[in-house]
Design a protein around this motif. Structure first.
Motif, PDB file in Angstrom:
ATOM      1  N   HIS A  66       0.860  -1.205   0.000  1.00 55.93           N
ATOM      2  CA  HIS A  66       0.000   0.000   0.000  1.00 55.93           C
ATOM      3  C   HIS A  66       0.891   1.249   0.000  1.00 55.93           C
ATOM      4  O   HIS A  66       2.063   1.178   0.355  1.00 55.93           O
ATOM      5  CB  HIS A  66      -0.914  -0.008   1.244  1.00 55.93           C
ATOM      6  CG  HIS A  66      -1.901  -1.130   1.215  1.00 55.93           C
ATOM      7  ND1 HIS A  66      -3.079  -1.052   0.529  1.00 55.93           N
ATOM      8  CD2 HIS A  66      -1.892  -2.403   1.764  1.00 55.93           C
ATOM      9  CE1 HIS A  66      -3.762  -2.157   0.678  1.00 55.93           C
ATOM     10  NE2 HIS A  66      -3.040  -3.006   1.425  1.00 55.93           N
ATOM     11  N   PRO A  67       0.312   2.354  -0.336  1.00 52.10           N
ATOM     12  CA  PRO A  67       1.133   3.583  -0.296  1.00 52.10           C
ATOM     13  C   PRO A  67       1.605   3.874   1.131  1.00 52.10           C
ATOM     14  O   PRO A  67       0.956   3.508   2.099  1.00 52.10           O
ATOM     15  CB  PRO A  67       0.203   4.689  -0.770  1.00 52.10           C
ATOM     16  CG  PRO A  67      -1.045   4.031  -1.238  1.00 52.10           C
ATOM     17  CD  PRO A  67      -1.017   2.592  -0.817  1.00 52.10           C
ATOM     18  N   THR A  68       2.704   4.518   1.185  1.00 48.94           N
ATOM     19  CA  THR A  68       3.318   4.792   2.478  1.00 48.94           C
ATOM     20  C   THR A  68       2.455   5.753   3.270  1.00 48.94           C
ATOM     21  O   THR A  68       1.992   6.774   2.771  1.00 48.94           O
ATOM     22  CB  THR A  68       4.719   5.406   2.268  1.00 48.94           C
ATOM     23  OG1 THR A  68       5.456   4.521   1.444  1.00 48.94           O
ATOM     24  CG2 THR A  68       5.422   5.644   3.573  1.00 48.94           C
ATOM     25  N   ARG A  69       2.233   5.370   4.492  1.00 50.16           N
ATOM     26  CA  ARG A  69       1.467   6.245   5.394  1.00 50.16           C
ATOM     27  C   ARG A  69       2.451   7.170   6.085  1.00 50.16           C
ATOM     28  O   ARG A  69       3.438   6.733   6.648  1.00 50.16           O
ATOM     29  CB  ARG A  69       0.732   5.391   6.410  1.00 50.16           C
ATOM     30  CG  ARG A  69      -0.228   6.190   7.247  1.00 50.16           C
ATOM     31  CD  ARG A  69      -1.033   5.280   8.103  1.00 50.16           C
ATOM     32  NE  ARG A  69      -0.392   5.235   9.412  1.00 50.16           N
ATOM     33  CZ  ARG A  69      -0.858   4.569  10.433  1.00 50.16           C
ATOM     34  NH1 ARG A  69      -1.921   3.813  10.310  1.00 50.16           N
ATOM     35  NH2 ARG A  69      -0.246   4.604  11.578  1.00 50.16           N
ATOM     36  N   HIS A  70       2.149   8.448   6.037  1.00 52.94           N
ATOM     37  CA  HIS A  70       3.037   9.442   6.651  1.00 52.94           C
ATOM     38  C   HIS A  70       2.437   9.898   7.967  1.00 52.94           C
ATOM     39  O   HIS A  70       1.284  10.296   8.027  1.00 52.94           O
ATOM     40  CB  HIS A  70       3.226  10.655   5.726  1.00 52.94           C
ATOM     41  CG  HIS A  70       3.930  10.324   4.462  1.00 52.94           C
ATOM     42  ND1 HIS A  70       5.293  10.192   4.400  1.00 52.94           N
ATOM     43  CD2 HIS A  70       3.483  10.072   3.207  1.00 52.94           C
ATOM     44  CE1 HIS A  70       5.643   9.897   3.165  1.00 52.94           C
ATOM     45  NE2 HIS A  70       4.549   9.803   2.409  1.00 52.94           N
ATOM     46  N   GLU A  71       3.207   9.831   8.966  1.00 51.72           N
ATOM     47  CA  GLU A  71       2.795  10.315  10.281  1.00 51.72           C
ATOM     48  C   GLU A  71       3.795  11.381  10.700  1.00 51.72           C
ATOM     49  O   GLU A  71       4.968  11.310  10.357  1.00 51.72           O
ATOM     50  CB  GLU A  71       2.782   9.200  11.307  1.00 51.72           C
ATOM     51  CG  GLU A  71       1.701   8.197  11.074  1.00 51.72           C
ATOM     52  CD  GLU A  71       1.610   7.183  12.195  1.00 51.72           C
ATOM     53  OE1 GLU A  71       2.128   7.473  13.302  1.00 51.72           O
ATOM     54  OE2 GLU A  71       1.033   6.147  11.959  1.00 51.72           O
ATOM     55  N   VAL A  72       3.290  12.320  11.454  1.00 51.11           N
ATOM     56  CA  VAL A  72       4.138  13.411  11.938  1.00 51.11           C
ATOM     57  C   VAL A  72       4.275  13.245  13.433  1.00 51.11           C
ATOM     58  O   VAL A  72       3.289  13.145  14.147  1.00 51.11           O
ATOM     59  CB  VAL A  72       3.533  14.792  11.584  1.00 51.11           C
ATOM     60  CG1 VAL A  72       4.365  15.921  12.171  1.00 51.11           C
ATOM     61  CG2 VAL A  72       3.393  14.927  10.092  1.00 51.11           C
ATOM     62  N   ARG A  73       5.475  13.141  13.877  1.00 44.55           N
ATOM     63  CA  ARG A  73       5.740  13.070  15.309  1.00 44.55           C
ATOM     64  C   ARG A  73       6.312  14.437  15.691  1.00 44.55           C
ATOM     65  O   ARG A  73       7.353  14.842  15.203  1.00 44.55           O
ATOM     66  CB  ARG A  73       6.746  11.979  15.612  1.00 44.55           C
ATOM     67  CG  ARG A  73       7.029  11.879  17.097  1.00 44.55           C
ATOM     68  CD  ARG A  73       7.964  10.752  17.409  1.00 44.55           C
ATOM     69  NE  ARG A  73       7.264   9.500  17.150  1.00 44.55           N
ATOM     70  CZ  ARG A  73       7.856   8.321  17.014  1.00 44.55           C
ATOM     71  NH1 ARG A  73       9.144   8.221  17.088  1.00 44.55           N
ATOM     72  NH2 ARG A  73       7.155   7.217  16.783  1.00 44.55           N
ATOM     73  N   THR A  74       5.619  15.119  16.545  1.00 44.55           N
ATOM     74  CA  THR A  74       5.993  16.486  16.911  1.00 44.55           C
ATOM     75  C   THR A  74       6.586  16.490  18.299  1.00 44.55           C
ATOM     76  O   THR A  74       6.010  15.937  19.231  1.00 44.55           O
ATOM     77  CB  THR A  74       4.764  17.409  16.871  1.00 44.55           C
ATOM     78  OG1 THR A  74       4.187  17.324  15.574  1.00 44.55           O
ATOM     79  CG2 THR A  74       5.112  18.841  17.178  1.00 44.55           C
ATOM     80  N   THR A  75       7.722  17.080  18.411  1.00 41.79           N
ATOM     81  CA  THR A  75       8.305  17.331  19.723  1.00 41.79           C
ATOM     82  C   THR A  75       8.345  18.848  19.914  1.00 41.79           C
ATOM     83  O   THR A  75       8.623  19.596  18.976  1.00 41.79           O
ATOM     84  CB  THR A  75       9.734  16.762  19.818  1.00 41.79           C
ATOM     85  OG1 THR A  75      10.543  17.365  18.840  1.00 41.79           O
ATOM     86  CG2 THR A  75       9.727  15.269  19.663  1.00 41.79           C
ATOM     87  N   ASN A  76       8.035  19.284  21.070  1.00 39.18           N
ATOM     88  CA  ASN A  76       7.965  20.720  21.369  1.00 39.18           C
ATOM     89  C   ASN A  76       9.112  21.132  22.270  1.00 39.18           C
ATOM     90  O   ASN A  76       9.468  20.421  23.204  1.00 39.18           O
ATOM     91  CB  ASN A  76       6.648  21.061  22.063  1.00 39.18           C
ATOM     92  CG  ASN A  76       5.462  20.864  21.132  1.00 39.18           C
ATOM     93  OD1 ASN A  76       5.554  21.155  19.955  1.00 39.18           O
ATOM     94  ND2 ASN A  76       4.379  20.348  21.677  1.00 39.18           N
ATOM     95  N   SER A  77       9.665  22.244  21.959  1.00 41.19           N
ATOM     96  CA  SER A  77      10.620  22.860  22.868  1.00 41.19           C
ATOM     97  C   SER A  77      10.131  24.299  23.082  1.00 41.19           C
ATOM     98  O   SER A  77       9.672  24.959  22.153  1.00 41.19           O
ATOM     99  CB  SER A  77      12.033  22.847  22.285  1.00 41.19           C
ATOM    100  OG  SER A  77      12.096  23.626  21.126  1.00 41.19           O
TER     101      SER A  77
END
Length: 131
Positions: free
Chosen positions: A23-34
């Protein structure tokens, strides 16, 4: 896709008949906050004004003085003491002639005869004035 078409080691070594679907690649965003703090400084300057108000109060005192004056007018009324309708003023003009005399208490006690002359009575005012 079939196993015989795939060239991966899993498919080549497997004896099973299975389909693999990609299947097409699933993109996830992992956000870290500073946290970065920005201090916004808004300076205020206060100027303290110390004001002195000078209040000028003007006063105008009034001093009153009273001067007592005596005006002597001479009339010739004839020989009948009981009839004053014949009285005629004796003397010349109103500005110091004849028997019209102006006496003022502030001029001092001068004799009336000295002021009958056409000269000053000694106090700086002409005693022959008539108002």
């Amino acid at each position: 896709m079939s196993r015989d078409k795939c060239q991966c080691s899993r498919c080549c070594n497997s004896n099973r008949d299975e389909d693999v679907r990609v299947h097409p690649t699933r993109h996830e965003v992992r956000t870290t906050n500073s946290v970065k703090t920005v201090k916004n400084i808004h300076p205020t300057e206060i100027k303290n004004v110390h004001r002195t108000i000078v209040r000028n109060e003007n006063y105008y005192p009034v001093r009153e003085s009273n001067v007592n004056e005596t005006v002597v007018e001479n009339y010739d009324c004839g020989s009948d003491v009981n009839d004053s309708s014949n009285c005629r003023r004796v003397g010349g003009s109103n500005n110091g002639g004849g028997g019209n005399h102006h006496h003022s208490d502030h001029c001092g006690k001068r004799s009336e005869n000295r002021c009958k002359k056409k000269r000053s009575c000694g106090c700086g005012r002409n005693r022959n004035w008539f108002f």
